[in-house]
Design a protein around this motif. Structure first.
Motif, PDB file in Angstrom:
ATOM      1  N   ASP A 212     -28.438  -4.152  41.155  1.00  0.00           N
ATOM      2  CA  ASP A 212     -27.879  -2.863  41.356  1.00  0.00           C
ATOM      3  C   ASP A 212     -28.481  -1.954  42.399  1.00  0.00           C
ATOM      4  O   ASP A 212     -27.425  -1.338  43.096  1.00  0.00           O
ATOM      5  CB  ASP A 212     -28.166  -2.213  39.760  1.00  0.00           C
ATOM      6  CG  ASP A 212     -27.323  -0.939  39.678  1.00  0.00           C
ATOM      7  OD1 ASP A 212     -26.155  -0.736  40.200  1.00  0.00           O
ATOM      8  OD2 ASP A 212     -28.002  -0.185  39.178  1.00  0.00           O
ATOM      9  N   LEU A 213     -29.686  -2.234  42.526  1.00  0.00           N
ATOM     10  CA  LEU A 213     -30.214  -1.620  43.883  1.00  0.00           C
ATOM     11  C   LEU A 213     -29.867  -1.698  45.191  1.00  0.00           C
ATOM     12  O   LEU A 213     -29.542  -0.809  45.766  1.00  0.00           O
ATOM     13  CB  LEU A 213     -31.812  -1.773  43.612  1.00  0.00           C
ATOM     14  CG  LEU A 213     -32.484  -1.151  44.765  1.00  0.00           C
ATOM     15  CD1 LEU A 213     -33.073   0.279  44.525  1.00  0.00           C
ATOM     16  CD2 LEU A 213     -33.883  -1.926  44.935  1.00  0.00           C
ATOM     17  N   VAL A 214     -29.504  -3.055  45.366  1.00  0.00           N
ATOM     18  CA  VAL A 214     -28.970  -3.358  46.708  1.00  0.00           C
ATOM     19  C   VAL A 214     -27.441  -3.420  46.896  1.00  0.00           C
ATOM     20  O   VAL A 214     -26.845  -3.626  47.614  1.00  0.00           O
ATOM     21  CB  VAL A 214     -29.541  -4.849  47.126  1.00  0.00           C
ATOM     22  CG1 VAL A 214     -31.158  -4.892  47.212  1.00  0.00           C
ATOM     23  CG2 VAL A 214     -29.020  -5.934  45.951  1.00  0.00           C
ATOM     24  N   GLY A 215     -26.909  -3.020  45.768  1.00  0.00           N
ATOM     25  CA  GLY A 215     -25.460  -2.916  45.783  1.00  0.00           C
ATOM     26  C   GLY A 215     -24.433  -4.333  45.911  1.00  0.00           C
ATOM     27  O   GLY A 215     -23.480  -4.025  46.169  1.00  0.00           O
TER      28      GLY A 215
ATOM     29  N   HIS B 256     -33.737  -3.920  58.858  1.00  0.00           N
ATOM     30  CA  HIS B 256     -32.234  -3.153  58.952  1.00  0.00           C
ATOM     31  C   HIS B 256     -31.363  -3.970  59.619  1.00  0.00           C
ATOM     32  O   HIS B 256     -30.077  -3.406  59.693  1.00  0.00           O
ATOM     33  CB  HIS B 256     -32.726  -1.748  59.572  1.00  0.00           C
ATOM     34  CG  HIS B 256     -33.517  -0.878  58.916  1.00  0.00           C
ATOM     35  ND1 HIS B 256     -34.748  -0.790  58.973  1.00  0.00           N
ATOM     36  CD2 HIS B 256     -33.064   0.114  58.152  1.00  0.00           C
ATOM     37  CE1 HIS B 256     -35.306   0.002  58.453  1.00  0.00           C
ATOM     38  NE2 HIS B 256     -34.486   0.532  57.703  1.00  0.00           N
TER      39      HIS B 256
ATOM     40  N   GLU C 274     -29.703   3.014  54.692  1.00  0.00           N
ATOM     41  CA  GLU C 274     -30.285   4.252  53.952  1.00  0.00           C
ATOM     42  C   GLU C 274     -31.016   3.747  52.611  1.00  0.00           C
ATOM     43  O   GLU C 274     -31.883   4.155  52.546  1.00  0.00           O
ATOM     44  CB  GLU C 274     -29.088   5.242  53.634  1.00  0.00           C
ATOM     45  CG  GLU C 274     -28.720   6.158  54.802  1.00  0.00           C
ATOM     46  CD  GLU C 274     -27.468   6.878  54.435  1.00  0.00           C
ATOM     47  OE1 GLU C 274     -27.071   7.625  55.300  1.00  0.00           O
ATOM     48  OE2 GLU C 274     -26.697   6.704  53.509  1.00  0.00           O
ATOM     49  N   MET C 275     -30.402   2.905  51.982  1.00  0.00           N
ATOM     50  CA  MET C 275     -30.999   2.260  50.869  1.00  0.00           C
ATOM     51  C   MET C 275     -32.238   1.552  51.137  1.00  0.00           C
ATOM     52  O   MET C 275     -33.372   1.886  50.350  1.00  0.00           O
ATOM     53  CB  MET C 275     -30.077   1.000  50.192  1.00  0.00           C
ATOM     54  CG  MET C 275     -30.425   0.292  49.181  1.00  0.00           C
ATOM     55  SD  MET C 275     -31.453  -1.086  49.727  1.00  0.00           S
ATOM     56  CE  MET C 275     -30.333  -2.102  50.482  1.00  0.00           C
TER      57      MET C 275
ATOM     58  N   ARG D 257     -28.901  -7.725  52.101  1.00  0.00           N
ATOM     59  CA  ARG D 257     -29.325  -7.026  50.954  1.00  0.00           C
ATOM     60  C   ARG D 257     -30.012  -7.910  50.050  1.00  0.00           C
ATOM     61  O   ARG D 257     -30.872  -7.488  49.285  1.00  0.00           O
ATOM     62  CB  ARG D 257     -28.049  -6.375  50.591  1.00  0.00           C
ATOM     63  CG  ARG D 257     -27.487  -5.258  51.070  1.00  0.00           C
ATOM     64  CD  ARG D 257     -26.060  -4.799  50.824  1.00  0.00           C
ATOM     65  NE  ARG D 257     -25.739  -3.821  51.623  1.00  0.00           N
ATOM     66  CZ  ARG D 257     -25.572  -2.596  51.127  1.00  0.00           C
ATOM     67  NH1 ARG D 257     -25.594  -2.279  49.901  1.00  0.00           N
ATOM     68  NH2 ARG D 257     -25.006  -1.427  51.967  1.00  0.00           N
TER      69      ARG D 257
ATOM     70  N   LYS E 237     -35.044   4.250  52.061  1.00  0.00           N
ATOM     71  CA  LYS E 237     -35.406   4.946  50.555  1.00  0.00           C
ATOM     72  C   LYS E 237     -36.386   3.990  49.652  1.00  0.00           C
ATOM     73  O   LYS E 237     -37.397   4.462  49.303  1.00  0.00           O
ATOM     74  CB  LYS E 237     -34.036   5.017  49.866  1.00  0.00           C
ATOM     75  CG  LYS E 237     -34.488   6.081  48.520  1.00  0.00           C
ATOM     76  CD  LYS E 237     -33.197   6.324  47.835  1.00  0.00           C
ATOM     77  CE  LYS E 237     -33.253   6.802  46.439  1.00  0.00           C
ATOM     78  NZ  LYS E 237     -32.422   6.003  45.385  1.00  0.00           N
ATOM     79  N   LEU E 238     -36.032   2.776  49.977  1.00  0.00           N
ATOM     80  CA  LEU E 238     -36.680   1.702  49.361  1.00  0.00           C
ATOM     81  C   LEU E 238     -38.145   1.581  49.794  1.00  0.00           C
ATOM     82  O   LEU E 238     -39.301   1.511  49.233  1.00  0.00           O
ATOM     83  CB  LEU E 238     -36.066   0.165  49.375  1.00  0.00           C
ATOM     84  CG  LEU E 238     -36.953  -0.797  48.869  1.00  0.00           C
ATOM     85  CD1 LEU E 238     -36.824  -0.774  47.284  1.00  0.00           C
ATOM     86  CD2 LEU E 238     -36.439  -2.011  49.591  1.00  0.00           C
TER      87      LEU E 238
ATOM     88  N   SER F 251     -24.853   2.620  54.596  1.00  0.00           N
ATOM     89  CA  SER F 251     -25.391   2.683  53.308  1.00  0.00           C
ATOM     90  C   SER F 251     -26.651   1.853  52.906  1.00  0.00           C
ATOM     91  O   SER F 251     -27.618   1.957  52.393  1.00  0.00           O
ATOM     92  CB  SER F 251     -24.413   2.749  52.254  1.00  0.00           C
ATOM     93  OG  SER F 251     -24.035   1.391  52.078  1.00  0.00           O
ATOM     94  N   GLY F 252     -26.414   0.612  53.589  1.00  0.00           N
ATOM     95  CA  GLY F 252     -27.698  -0.391  53.361  1.00  0.00           C
ATOM     96  C   GLY F 252     -28.875  -0.042  54.349  1.00  0.00           C
ATOM     97  O   GLY F 252     -30.059   0.012  53.352  1.00  0.00           O
TER      98      GLY F 252
END
Lengths: 224, 232
Positions: free
Chosen positions: B116-119, B158, B167-168, B138, B171-172, B164-165
Motif C-alpha cells: 500500500d505504501l509503495v503504491g 530515486h 515524493e513517496m 518501488r 516522505k519515507l 509521485s514515487g
C-alpha cells in the motif's frame, strides 16, 4: 538454529515457486534428458543383453548432462538481477543459502529422473523400479547437487559461467559418477551387497564431504 | 550508528576508496554525492556487508564487520542499483519470501502495509517481470524496509521513480529518520540532497569531503566541483 532452517526452507520454497512460475529449468532438463536417451537408443544399436549392461552408464550420463543445465540456470537466476545480494543481506549464516539451493537442485534432478526413468525402462526394456536402484539414484542425486551447487556458485562469479561450470564440474564428479554407475549396474544385475557397498560408500562419502565443504567455504565463494 | 575509519578498497591495482573516515549518527540523513565511478556504490556495499574492505574498520551499531556481519545484517536495509527481486515471482511473493528470511512476525500484515505504501497494492499478484523500472524500484524499496531496519543504505533510491514515487521516497526517508533511524543515500541530485540530508559528503578520487547543509544549490555545486578537483 530455527533461523537457519527457516532460511534454508524459504530458499527451497522460493526456488520451487520460481520454477513453478517460469517452468524454464525443468522443461529444459526434461527435454534434454529425453533427447539424450533417444540418441543413445538409436546410436547404440545393441541387443537386449548389451542394452541392459549399458543401462546405468547411459542413465547417469543423461542425468549428469541434464543436471548441468539445471545447475547453471539455478545460479543464473540469482545472478541475473543481483538477486543473490538479496539473499546475502539476510541475517543468517550464508551456508543456509548453499543448503537451500542444494536441496532445490536435488528436487529438480529427482523430478527429471521421475519422468525419465519410465521412458528409459520402456525403451531399453529394463526394470529400474527396484528399491536398491532408487536408493542409489537418490544418494547419487544428492551428491551430484552438493558438488554441483558449490561449483555453480564458484562459476557464477565468472563472466563465462555457462562454459566454466562443466569444465569445473566433471573432473570433480568423475568418482561419484563411476561409483553410481557401478552401484546401479550391480543392483540391476542382482549382485550381492558386498560388491555394491564400496561404490555406495564413495557416493555417501561425497554426499557428506561436499556439504561440509559448502558449509565451510560458501561464504568465501560468494563474497565480493 | 555507522562508524568507518581508515577504510580502503582496492580492485586489482585500482584504489577505489582511500583511507576513508565516516560517522553517521542515530536519526541522521547523510547524502553521498560524487561523480560516476567515485566509489559511492562500493562504500555502500561494504557497509551493507556485501563487500569486504581491503583495509580499515567498519562498525554498524557498534557491531564490528566482518566478525559480526550476520547480526549487523538484521539492522541494515539496502537498496542497490538493482531492486534485488525475483522477476518470476509476484510482488507479494517476493516480499513474503524476504519476510520469511527475516523471520518477520505477522508478515501478511506487513506485506499489505508496504504494498500500500509503495503504491503497488493493485498490482500485488503480477510478476515483477511485468513491472516498469519505476515499479520494480518501488518494490525494491518495500523489500529494503520490510524488516524495519535501523540503518538504511540507499544507492540512488530515486532512480526510475516518477514524481509521485519520488515524493513517496522523500516522505519515507524523512519519517524513517524521525523515528531515530539512520540513512545514508547516494545520489546525483544536488537539490534532493540539500532538501533531505542533514549533512552532505562528497566522494571524489576515493576520499570524502564533508560539506555543511545550509548551502544554496550554487554553493553546493561550487564546493562539489572544488572537492572533485582537489581529489583528482
Amino acid at each position: 538454529m530455527v533461523n537457519y532452517f527457516s532460511a534454508l526452507f524459504s530458499i527451497l520454497r522460493k526456488d520451487l515457486a520460481v520454477e513453478w512460475r517460469s517452468r524454464q529449468l525443468l522443461t529444459a532438463m526434461l527435454v534434454f534428458s529425453v533427447l539424450i536417451i533417444l540418441i543413445f537408443n538409436f546410436a547404440l544399436e545393441l541387443d537386449a543383453r548389451l542394452r541392459a549392461e549399458v543401462s546405468a552408464g547411459v542413465l547417469w550420463a543423461t542425468f549428469a548432462f541434464a543436471g548441468t543445465l539445471g545447475l547453471n540456470r539455478s545460479m543464473a537466476i540469482e545472478k541475473e538481477h543481483s538477486s543473490l545480494d538479496g539473499l546475502l543481506l539476510a541475517p543468517v549464516d550464508r551456508s543456509a543459502i548453499y543448503f537451500g539451493k542444494t536441496t532445490a537442485n536435488t528436487v529438480f534432478i529427482l523430478v527429471v529422473e521421475l519422468f525419465t526413468l519410465p521412458i528409459y525402462a520402456v525403451l531399453y526394456n529394463v526394470n529400474l523400479f527396484t528399491p536398491g536402484f532408487l536408493i542409489v539414484i537418490i544418494l547419487g542425486s544428492w551428491a551430484y547437487s552438493a558438488i554441483g551447487t558449490l561449483l555453480a556458485a564458484m562459476a557464477a562469479q565468472a563472466r563465462n559461467r555457462e562454459l566454466l561450470l562443466p569444465v569445473l564440474l566433471f573432473p570433480v564428479l568423475i568418482p561419484v559418477l563411476v561409483a553410481a554407475v557401478r552401484a546401479s549396474t550391480g543392483i540391476l544385475d542382482g549382485l550381492e551387497m558386498v560388491y555394491i557397498w564400496p561404490s555406495l560408500n564413495i557416493i555417501i562419502a561425497y554426499g557428506l564431504i561436499m556439504p561440509v565443504l559448502g558449509y565451510m567455504f560458501f561464504d568465501l565463494i560468494v563474497k565480493d | 550508528m555507522i562508524s568507518v575509519s581508515g577504510l580502503s578498497k582496492r580492485y586489482g591495482y585500482r584504489l577505489v576508496l582511500r583511507d576513508l573516515d565516516l560517522r553517521v549518527g542515530r536519526g541522521e540523513i547523510v547524502a553521498l554525492l560524487g561523480p560516476n565511478g567515485a566509489g559511492k556504490s562500493t562504500l555502500l556495499r561494504i557497509l551493507a556487508t556485501l563487500s569486504h574492505p581491503t583495509f580499515g574498520q567498519v562498525e554498524i551499531a557498534g557491531l564490528s564487520l566482518p566478525i559480526h556481519a550476520a547480526s549487523a545484517r538484521g539492522l541494515l536495509g539496502y537498496l542497490g542499483h538493482q531492486p534485488l527481486l525475483y522477476e518470476d515471482l509476484t510482488a507479494e511473493q517476493n516480499l513474503h519470501f524476504f519476510a520469511r528470511l527475516y523471520l518477520i512476525p505477522r508478515a501478511r500484515k506487513r506485506v499489505d502495509e508496504l504494498l500500500d505504501l509503495v503504491g503497488l497494492e493493485s498490482r500485488r499478484t503480477e510478476q515483477a517481470r511485468a513491472f516498469s523500472r519505476g515499479m520494480q524500484q518501488r518494490l525494491g524499496i518495500a523489500r529494503a524496509i520490510l524488516h524495519k531496519p535501523k540503518i538504511l543504505l540507499l544507492d540512488e533510491p530515486h532512480s526510475g521513480l516518477d514524481k509521485s514515487g519520488a515524493e513517496m521516497m522523500d516522505k519515507l526517508l524523512r519519517e524513517t529518520a524521525k523515528k531515530g533511524n539512520t540513512i545514508l543515500f547516494a545520489t546525483h541530485d544536488q537539490h534532493r540532497a540539500l532538501a533531505l540530508a542533514k549533512r552532505i559528503e562528497v566522494l571524489a578520487g576515493g576520499s570524502l569531503v564533508s560539506l555543511g547543509r545550509k548551502l544554496s544549490v550554487a554553493q553546493l555545486s561550487a564546493q562539489y566541483d572544488r572537492a572533485q578537483r582537489a581529489n583528482g
